[in-house]
Design a protein around this motif. Structure first.
Motif, PDB file in Angstrom:
ATOM      1  N   PRO A  10       2.923 -35.589  20.088  1.00 13.35           N
ATOM      2  CA  PRO A  10       2.017 -34.754  20.891  1.00 13.35           C
ATOM      3  C   PRO A  10       2.350 -34.735  22.375  1.00 13.35           C
ATOM      4  O   PRO A  10       2.262 -33.681  23.013  1.00 13.35           O
ATOM      5  N   ASN A  11       2.718 -35.879  22.945  1.00 14.10           N
ATOM      6  CA  ASN A  11       2.990 -35.919  24.375  1.00 14.10           C
ATOM      7  C   ASN A  11       4.215 -35.075  24.725  1.00 14.10           C
ATOM      8  O   ASN A  11       4.209 -34.321  25.706  1.00 14.10           O
TER       9      ASN A  11
ATOM     10  N   PHE B  66      -3.378 -34.383  22.450  1.00 16.19           N
ATOM     11  CA  PHE B  66      -4.173 -34.881  21.326  1.00 16.19           C
ATOM     12  C   PHE B  66      -3.487 -36.104  20.724  1.00 16.19           C
ATOM     13  O   PHE B  66      -2.668 -35.990  19.813  1.00 16.19           O
ATOM     14  N   LEU B  67      -3.814 -37.274  21.267  1.00  9.73           N
ATOM     15  CA  LEU B  67      -3.221 -38.522  20.802  1.00  9.73           C
ATOM     16  C   LEU B  67      -4.059 -39.083  19.657  1.00  9.73           C
ATOM     17  O   LEU B  67      -4.917 -39.951  19.839  1.00  9.73           O
ATOM     18  N   THR B  68      -3.796 -38.573  18.475  1.00  9.91           N
ATOM     19  CA  THR B  68      -4.488 -39.045  17.279  1.00  9.91           C
ATOM     20  C   THR B  68      -3.522 -39.008  16.116  1.00  9.91           C
ATOM     21  O   THR B  68      -2.625 -38.158  16.068  1.00  9.91           O
TER      22      THR B  68
ATOM     23  N   VAL C 286      -4.257 -31.888   9.602  1.00  9.18           N
ATOM     24  CA  VAL C 286      -4.317 -32.873   8.523  1.00  9.18           C
ATOM     25  C   VAL C 286      -3.945 -34.264   9.016  1.00  9.18           C
ATOM     26  O   VAL C 286      -4.735 -35.200   8.968  1.00  9.18           O
ATOM     27  N   TYR C 287      -2.700 -34.395   9.495  1.00  7.10           N
ATOM     28  CA  TYR C 287      -2.143 -35.706   9.830  1.00  7.10           C
ATOM     29  C   TYR C 287      -0.973 -35.449  10.750  1.00  7.10           C
ATOM     30  O   TYR C 287      -0.239 -34.471  10.582  1.00  7.10           O
TER      31      TYR C 287
ATOM     32  N   GLY D 102      -0.271 -30.834  14.404  1.00  5.05           N
ATOM     33  CA  GLY D 102      -1.191 -31.278  15.444  1.00  5.05           C
ATOM     34  C   GLY D 102      -1.401 -30.133  16.414  1.00  5.05           C
ATOM     35  O   GLY D 102      -0.597 -29.193  16.461  1.00  5.05           O
ATOM     36  N   PRO D 103      -2.464 -30.153  17.206  1.00  6.07           N
ATOM     37  CA  PRO D 103      -2.749 -29.038  18.120  1.00  6.07           C
ATOM     38  C   PRO D 103      -1.616 -28.761  19.098  1.00  6.07           C
ATOM     39  O   PRO D 103      -1.232 -27.611  19.294  1.00  6.07           O
ATOM     40  N   ASN D 104      -1.081 -29.805  19.738  1.00 14.67           N
ATOM     41  CA  ASN D 104      -0.016 -29.577  20.719  1.00 14.67           C
ATOM     42  C   ASN D 104       1.223 -28.981  20.075  1.00 14.67           C
ATOM     43  O   ASN D 104       1.840 -28.051  20.608  1.00 14.67           O
ATOM     44  N   GLN D 105       1.577 -29.509  18.894  1.00 19.36           N
ATOM     45  CA  GLN D 105       2.760 -29.003  18.209  1.00 19.36           C
ATOM     46  C   GLN D 105       2.564 -27.561  17.750  1.00 19.36           C
ATOM     47  O   GLN D 105       3.489 -26.739  17.844  1.00 19.36           O
ATOM     48  N   GLU D 106       1.387 -27.222  17.257  1.00 20.26           N
ATOM     49  CA  GLU D 106       1.150 -25.868  16.761  1.00 20.26           C
ATOM     50  C   GLU D 106       1.129 -24.844  17.898  1.00 20.26           C
ATOM     51  O   GLU D 106       1.649 -23.734  17.754  1.00 20.26           O
ATOM     52  N   ILE D 107       0.551 -25.201  19.035  1.00 24.41           N
ATOM     53  CA  ILE D 107       0.580 -24.296  20.195  1.00 24.41           C
ATOM     54  C   ILE D 107       2.022 -24.096  20.649  1.00 24.41           C
ATOM     55  O   ILE D 107       2.454 -22.976  20.951  1.00 24.41           O
TER      56      ILE D 107
END
Length: 434
Positions: free
Chosen positions: A284-285, A53-55, A85-86, A91-96
């Motif tokens: 994220p990466n 998720f690169l945002t 949020v930001y 972020g999705p990758n970090q939370e997983i």
């Protein structure tokens, strides 16, 4: 044409399916959970693996949701953010990744950082105030010692240390010494110590802490990079927070830099607030790459551990080797063996090799290696060898290196997943170069 209700209704946001943690009363093991825990493919177009998720930011369903999420991010409401949020916050990758990282030590919560040192620095900034005292084991990774002594020292932070293998009585004495200097806000450990491989008795540290501080207890934080999370789980021995350089075994391919922390929710939330402020979250990466790596962590660490046992057996008794600082060789009945038996389930794959001679002999050995790579770091798929006194611990004052037995004849080796007999052949010909 759609009617007005259809065009103005707030879309229903799909929630992830609950994770399956057990089947028929059998609790699923970490190596199984790494394949899907914390991720619902239905939320990502059916993708088997989480996308990257690169945002930089995330769209809220409505203004009320945005306010609610920020209440969690800023700490006005306990429990953290209820949504994305930001990317400085989550972020999705970090939370997983955080969900899966916590599984290995059965921790309540976890955080990921841009490096192992950013994890350590964020924790210390969150827990230590100017003028406080840190009690720590020794030796520590050189950058950690620099952070405590030279950086935090500029703000009046003082430190008292004890040797990694200290007894309960020795730890008690150092804790009492620290109490006389000021408010003890942190007890920081590294076990096994870098680069000597000496173990710290976490249970003794907890007993000393609890006796000295019956009310407001300074948290016990431990760097578990060398053995965790497969061979050591310090939360079980009484640590409050466990830190990792995820660059090492968790990443395991020498292609990323990251850090992690696992522990109780209350302490994690305190550190999360500091991470949100100074922006030390991983990207994220890198988080996505770590998700890939965690799937094979048990396989890689097990193979590396088996290889290390064979390699160290070769080194033991070799005419050009003074001694081998390998946890599998600890003397029965010794203080270190007692700690190992209570705290560890494996000897790891990183060890200290003490050659007969000094810097010249160490350099000849290192320069002669053909399979093992001459590089710092550890825990990768490839075997690495380095010279701590002249590399990772070069900035440590000589008198302190002498006291900690970080001599010029010390070579640190991290064994990878190559064929063990090939590695032994390489080390054998390198020893002939001495």
């Amino acid at each position: 044409m759609p009617d007005e209700a259809e065009t103005t209704a707030v879309p229903h946001r799909r929630r992830p399916k609950p994770d399956i943690l057990a089947i028929d009363n059998r609790r699923l093991q970490p190596e199984t959970l790494m394949m899907g825990h914390g991720f619902d493919p239905a939320l990502s177009e059916g993708s088997l693996k989480p996308p990257i998720f690169l945002t930089s930011t995330f769209v809220f369903e409505n203004a009320a949701a945005g306010k609610r999420f920020f209440e969690g991010i800023t700490g006005k409401r306990p429990g953290g953010a209820e949504g994305l949020v930001y990317s400085r916050f989550n972020g999705p990758n970090q939370e997983i990744l955080e969900d899966r990282l916590g599984v290995w030590e059965d921790a309540e919560d976890a955080l990921v950082f841009s490096s192992g040192m950013s994890a350590i620095a964020t924790v210390m900034l969150a827990l230590v105030q100017p003028g406080d005292v840190i009690v720590h084991s020794a030796p520590l990774y050189a950058a950690t010692e620099t952070l405590i002594g030279r950086i935090l020292g500029r703000f009046g932070v003082k430190w008292v240390d004890f040797p990694a293998g200290a007894t309960r009585e020795e730890i008690d004495a150092k804790v009492e010494e620290a109490r006389k200097l000021g408010r003890v806000s942190l007890i920081y450990l590294e076990s096994p110590a870098n680069p000597t491989n000496a173990l710290v008795d976490v249970e003794a540290v907890k007993g000393s802490r609890d006796a000295a501080f019956p009310h407001e207890k300074p948290p016990i934080v431990i760097d578990n990079t060398f053995l965790g999370p497969l061979w050591s789980k310090p939360l079980q021995q009484g640590a409050d927070l466990v830190l990792y350089s995820l660059t090492k075994y968790a990443g395991g391919h020498s292609d990323l830099v990251a850090g992690g922390a696992v522990g109780g929710k209350t302490l994690i939330n305190t550190i999360r607030m500091m991470r949100n402020t100074i922006g030390t979250i991983t990207d994220p990466n890198t988080a996505w790459m770590l998700l890939r790596s965690l799937e094979t962590l048990e396989l890689r660490m097990s193979r590396a551990g088996e290889n290390a046992a064979k390699v160290c057996e070769f080194f033991r008794g070799h005419e050009k080797v003074e001694s081998v600082g390998y946890l599998g060789f600890l003397e029965p009945g010794s203080r270190q063996r007692d700690i190992y038996d209570r705290h560890c389930t494996g000897a790891g794959s990183t060890f200290s090799l003490y050659l007969k001679g000094g810097e010249a002999e160490s350099f000849r050995f290192l320069d002669a290696l053909k399979i093992a790579k001459l590089a710092v770091s550890l825990g990768g798929t490839e075997t690495l060898a380095s010279h701590p006194a002249g590399m990772t611990h070069l900035s440590v004052p000589q008198e302190r290196k002498d006291a900690l037995k970080i001599g010029d004849n010390l070579v640190r080796i991290s064994v990878g997943v190559e064929n063990a007999d090939d590695l032994i052949a390489d080390f054998n010909q390198a020893l002939r170069a001495i």
